[in-house]
Structures are given as structure tokens and as C-alpha cells.
Design a protein around this motif. Structure first.
Motif, PDB file in Angstrom:
ATOM      1  N   MET A 185      -5.228   3.391  -3.223  1.00 48.19           N
ATOM      2  CA  MET A 185      -4.967   2.494  -1.698  1.00 48.19           C
ATOM      3  C   MET A 185      -3.228   1.901  -1.440  1.00 48.19           C
ATOM      4  SD  MET A 185      -8.256   1.718   0.905  1.00 48.19           S
ATOM      5  CE  MET A 185      -9.297   2.456  -0.029  1.00 48.19           C
ATOM      6  N   THR A 229      -1.844  -7.188   8.151  1.00 47.21           N
ATOM      7  CA  THR A 229      -1.010  -6.454   7.886  1.00 47.21           C
ATOM      8  C   THR A 229       0.346  -6.374   8.961  1.00 47.21           C
ATOM      9  OG1 THR A 229      -1.745  -5.625  10.163  1.00 47.21           O
ATOM     10  CG2 THR A 229      -2.629  -4.711   8.469  1.00 47.21           C
ATOM     11  N   CYS A 286       0.762  -0.787  -0.181  1.00 48.28           N
ATOM     12  CA  CYS A 286      -0.028  -0.086   0.516  1.00 48.28           C
ATOM     13  C   CYS A 286       1.317   1.777  -0.226  1.00 48.28           C
ATOM     14  CB  CYS A 286      -0.857   0.403   0.846  1.00 48.28           C
ATOM     15  SG  CYS A 286      -1.701  -1.318   1.407  1.00 48.28           S
ATOM     16  N   LYS A 287       0.573   2.113  -0.008  1.00 45.13           N
ATOM     17  CA  LYS A 287       1.134   3.854  -0.108  1.00 45.13           C
ATOM     18  C   LYS A 287       1.018   4.242   1.280  1.00 45.13           C
ATOM     19  CE  LYS A 287      -1.425   5.332  -4.918  1.00 45.13           C
ATOM     20  NZ  LYS A 287      -1.952   6.482  -5.104  1.00 45.13           N
ATOM     21  N   PRO A 288       1.725   4.690   1.611  1.00 43.66           N
ATOM     22  CA  PRO A 288       2.327   5.078   3.466  1.00 43.66           C
ATOM     23  C   PRO A 288       0.699   5.850   3.478  1.00 43.66           C
ATOM     24  CG  PRO A 288       3.954   5.233   2.256  1.00 43.66           C
ATOM     25  CD  PRO A 288       2.801   5.335   0.795  1.00 43.66           C
ATOM     26  N   GLY A 289       0.202   4.935   4.627  1.00 47.85           N
ATOM     27  CA  GLY A 289      -1.177   5.942   5.527  1.00 47.85           C
ATOM     28  C   GLY A 289      -2.363   4.813   5.208  1.00 47.85           C
ATOM     29  N   ASN A 290      -2.105   3.972   4.113  1.00 44.62           N
ATOM     30  CA  ASN A 290      -3.251   3.531   3.693  1.00 44.62           C
ATOM     31  C   ASN A 290      -3.789   1.438   4.077  1.00 44.62           C
ATOM     32  OD1 ASN A 290      -4.547   4.871   1.649  1.00 44.62           O
ATOM     33  ND2 ASN A 290      -3.233   5.674   1.286  1.00 44.62           N
ATOM     34  N   SER A 344      -3.960  -0.252   6.951  1.00 49.74           N
ATOM     35  CA  SER A 344      -4.777  -0.310   7.748  1.00 49.74           C
ATOM     36  C   SER A 344      -6.056   0.457   7.121  1.00 49.74           C
ATOM     37  CB  SER A 344      -5.082   0.776   8.621  1.00 49.74           C
ATOM     38  OG  SER A 344      -5.334   2.095   8.335  1.00 49.74           O
ATOM     39  N   LYS A 345      -6.482   1.414   6.148  1.00 45.62           N
ATOM     40  CA  LYS A 345      -8.214   1.776   5.885  1.00 45.62           C
ATOM     41  C   LYS A 345      -7.839   0.331   4.595  1.00 45.62           C
ATOM     42  CE  LYS A 345      -6.822   6.276   5.278  1.00 45.62           C
ATOM     43  NZ  LYS A 345      -6.374   7.220   4.394  1.00 45.62           N
ATOM     44  N   ASN A 372       4.095  -1.781   4.785  1.00 48.71           N
ATOM     45  CA  ASN A 372       2.793  -1.664   4.263  1.00 48.71           C
ATOM     46  C   ASN A 372       2.208  -2.647   3.403  1.00 48.71           C
ATOM     47  OD1 ASN A 372       2.550   1.560   5.425  1.00 48.71           O
ATOM     48  ND2 ASN A 372       4.545   2.218   3.207  1.00 48.71           N
TER      49      ASN A 372
END
Length: 97
Positions: free
Chosen positions: A85, A37, A10-14, A16-17, A44
Motif C-alpha cells: 500500500m 492523513t 502511500c500509493k494513490p488510493g491507499n 485511507s485504507k 497520500n
């Protein structure tokens, strides 16, 4: 039996989403096992784990899923922007002995 890992970087910050979205959308499937995860290794990552009797059952599950137009429509609506994401993905299929 086979176990399938659908792996997304995933892209950073995505991460958990995306994990939450997969759990929400795929969580009621009979083959669905877990969404994981990373805690170590490449950053990520989200790994969606599913389990089937064999490759034929895996292919049949996709065919059955695609035939259910209502279910496909709902999934497409919920997953509309999920490709935004992650950066890349892969699939690994393991045979359980």
C-alpha cells in the motif's frame, strides 16, 4: 516525553485504507495516540503517532510487543500485505519540552 511519527507515503488510493488498517491493528496500544492523513503538503501520507516517556520506554515497548507471540501472530496476519500500500516511509522522534 517523546512523540514518534511513523510516516508512510502511500500509493494513490491507499492512504485511507492504510490509515484504517493501522487504527484497527494499533488502536488498542497504550502508547498509540492517533493516525493522521494529509490535508496539505505531500500527497497520500499516513502518519501514525505514538507517545512514550523516553527512548528507553520506546525501545522497551517494541521488545515487549515482540515477546507476545499471540499478539505478533495476529498483527502479522492483519498486516500481511500492508507493504503493497505504500511507496516509502520514515520515522521522526520528537522530544517534548
Amino acid at each position: 516525553m517523546i512523540i514518534v511519527h511513523d510516516i508512510f507515503v502511500c500509493k494513490p488510493g491507499n492512504a485511507s485504507k492504510l490509515a484504517k488498517l493501522f487504527k484497527e491493528v494499533m488502536g488498542d496500544g497504550k502508547e498509540f495516540v492517533n493516525v493522521m492523513t494529509d490535508m496539505t503538503g505531500q500527497f497520500n501520507r499516513v502518519i501514525m503517532v505514538s507517545q512514550y516517556n523516553d527512548l528507553t520506554a520506546y525501545e522497551k515497548s517494541w521488545d515487549d510487543f515482540q515477546k507476545d507471540e499471540e499478539k505478533m501472530k495476529k498483527m502479522k496476519e492483519k498486516m500481511a500485505n500492508y507493504t503493497e500500500m505504500y511507496l516509502t516511509g520514515s520515522r521522526e522522534i520528537y522530544k517534548v519540552w
